[in-house]
Design an enzyme around this catalytic site. Structure first.
Site, short mmCIF file in Angstrom:
data_model
loop_
_atom_site.label_atom_id
_atom_site.label_comp_id
_atom_site.label_asym_id
_atom_site.label_seq_id
_atom_site.Cartn_x
_atom_site.Cartn_y
_atom_site.Cartn_z
CG ASP A 1 -2.03 -0.98 1.14
OD1 ASP A 1 -2.22 -1.53 0.04
OD2 ASP A 1 -2.71 -1.21 2.16
CG ASP B 1 -12.15 -3.07 -1.72
OD1 ASP B 1 -11.28 -3.93 -1.95
OD2 ASP B 1 -11.91 -1.85 -1.72
#
Lengths: 256, 200
Positions: free
Chosen positions: A11, A130
């Site tokens: 990330d 997601d």
């Protein structure tokens, strides 16, 4: 034989690797290029960079970073986060990544995925989903698609969505369980299996890896083609090599 | 100098960078004259069969490419760049390829496996090929494709790979080489193949 892929995920925020728990509480986990080089040496099969930089101006930093990473490794890598336009994709591919991962923009305009796949080829279009579990009235499990980094529910069923994205030309699904992400309690096996059985394109399981057995479960029971993990690798709890040795011993085809 | 053919479909930097690491001087080009001047040609394929042929035609590269190949210049086609060497592809019915090699390009169908074939898979190699020196049979290479070549000439096979079926993942015919996988993305052993090509 085609092997299962082990994919460290980085990330990225303002050019640094960070990792959060349940999408918040970010901790610093080092320089992106250093991390990429490290995983390349360790035998990672691919890398994924998710750009969680909030502001649009700072995204230029990401392009520069993608470029630096591309110059330092000989390994396929994917970049995702905030991709909205064909130009965004073009810029990232020109900077040197091999695939892009699209999430929010796909929900807002599914035709965008179709256009992107037609323009750049399905092989470089990953659709990231997601998903969060929600029980319906019959108490059977369903999963809902969330966008905007997990902040906005869409009411869309994750399995139906994966099928649609496959049809629209996605070359791969990057599936993150929001319920399990960052918990280290294991991947959502039911969700992973449901999606993997619904589409004929590869599925990368993500969210929840805490032990090597979790990776094993996702690749076997979950029928995932690849597993993505962040913290277990960044904090050196396990090396990619340990992971592969473990999986191999349990009969999973991996590249060693 | 190695000419890396650019027909405007994508980033060729990773191929160029890998060739440089392998010791080559390179030039990314879409200029027909460069095909005359260079010593070798690397043709990385990006995108779809039909679009690629259209772009090659628009850039006036089809005949210069064929001429260079038939003149005996070492040529390496990667991924779609190998597929384009053949006569036709199921990806673009009615479109003629470069027709350097006889045979066609098929889509993975009915193999009970996911398509695209994406990830690391083994190559089984034909013994003796110079370009695979130092690369063991069974080595893992990175693949990402939905179509595979079916050469008419069985001797053209350099490597084969299993994915539901056994398909030709590498070809070699005189000065013409083709790889379905991406050596530039296949770490040390991929670089070794490129290095061998540079040294040919």
């Amino acid at each position: 034989m085609l092997t299962k892929r082990i994919i460290p995920c980085l990330d990225i925020k303002d050019g640094r690797v960070v990792k959060g728990v349940n999408f918040i509480n970010l901790r610093d986990a080092g320089d992106a290029v250093e991390n990429a080089r490290f995983y390349d040496k360790e035998g990672a099969d691919e890398l994924v960079f998710l750009d969680i930089t909030a502001s649009h101006e700072k995204r230029k930093t990401t392009i520069e970073l993608v470029n630096k990473v591309a110059e330092s490794i000989f390994l396929p890598f994917t970049v995702g986060g905030g991709i909205r336009t064909i130009d965004d994709i073009r810029n990232l591919l020109m900077a040197g990544c091999d695939k892009v991962s699209i999430n929010t923009a796909a929900v807002k305009d599914p035709q965008f995925v179709k256009k992107a796949a037609r323009r750049f080829g399905s092989q470089c279009i990953v659709v990231a989903i997601d998903a969060k579990c929600k029980m319906n009235t019959r108490k059977t499990k369903k999963w809902e698609v969330f966008i905007n980094g997990g902040r906005t529910p869409t009411g869309i069923d994750a399995v139906a969505w994966a099928k649609k994205m496959h049809l629209f030309g996605a070359g791969e699904i990057l599936l993150t369980s929001m319920d399990y992400d960052g918990t280290k309690e294991g991947y959502d096996i039911e969700l992973t299996r449901a999606i993997s059985e619904a589409v004929d394109i590869p599925v990368i399981a993500s969210g929840g890896a805490g032990t090597l057995d979790h990776l094993y479960e996702a690749l076997t029971d979950g029928k995932a083609d690849a597993v993505l993990a962040a913290s277990i690798f960044h904090y050196r709890e396990y090396s990619v090599r340990d992971t592969k040795n473990y999986l191999k011993k349990k009969g999973v085809a991996v590249r060693l | 100098m190695i000419a890396v053919i650019d027909y405007g479909m994508g980033n060729l930097r990773s191929v160029q960078k890998a060739l440089e690491v392998a010791g080559a001087r390179t030039k990314v080009t879409s200029c027909p004259e460069d095909l005359d001047k260079c010593d070798k040609i690397v043709f990385p394929g990006v995108g779809a069969f039909g679009d690629a042929m259209k772009e090659l035609d628009r850039l006036g590269l089809i005949e210069p490419l064929r001429d260079a190949i038939f003149d005996g210049k070492p040529f390496l086609g990667l991924c779609l760049g190998m597929q384009l060497l053949f006569e036709k592809s199921e990806e673009a019915p009615g479109v003629e390829g470069l027709c350097v090699l006889r045979g066609d390009v098929k889509r993975f169908r009915g193999i009970g496996l996911k398509v695209p074939h994406m990830g690391w898979n083994n190559i089984r190699k034909k013994p003796g090929a110079e370009i695979l020196k130092g690369v063991p049979s069974g080595a893992y290479m990175y693949f990402v494709h939905s179509y595979y070549v079916k050469p008419r000439d069985k001797d053209a096979m350099l490597t084969s790979t299993d994915y539901g079926i056994n398909f030709v993942s590498g070809i070699c015919k005189c000065n013409v080489y083709g790889l379905q996988f991406h050596p530039e993305k296949s770490q040390a052993l991929g670089l070794k193949i490129l290095e061998n090509f540079v040294k040919l």
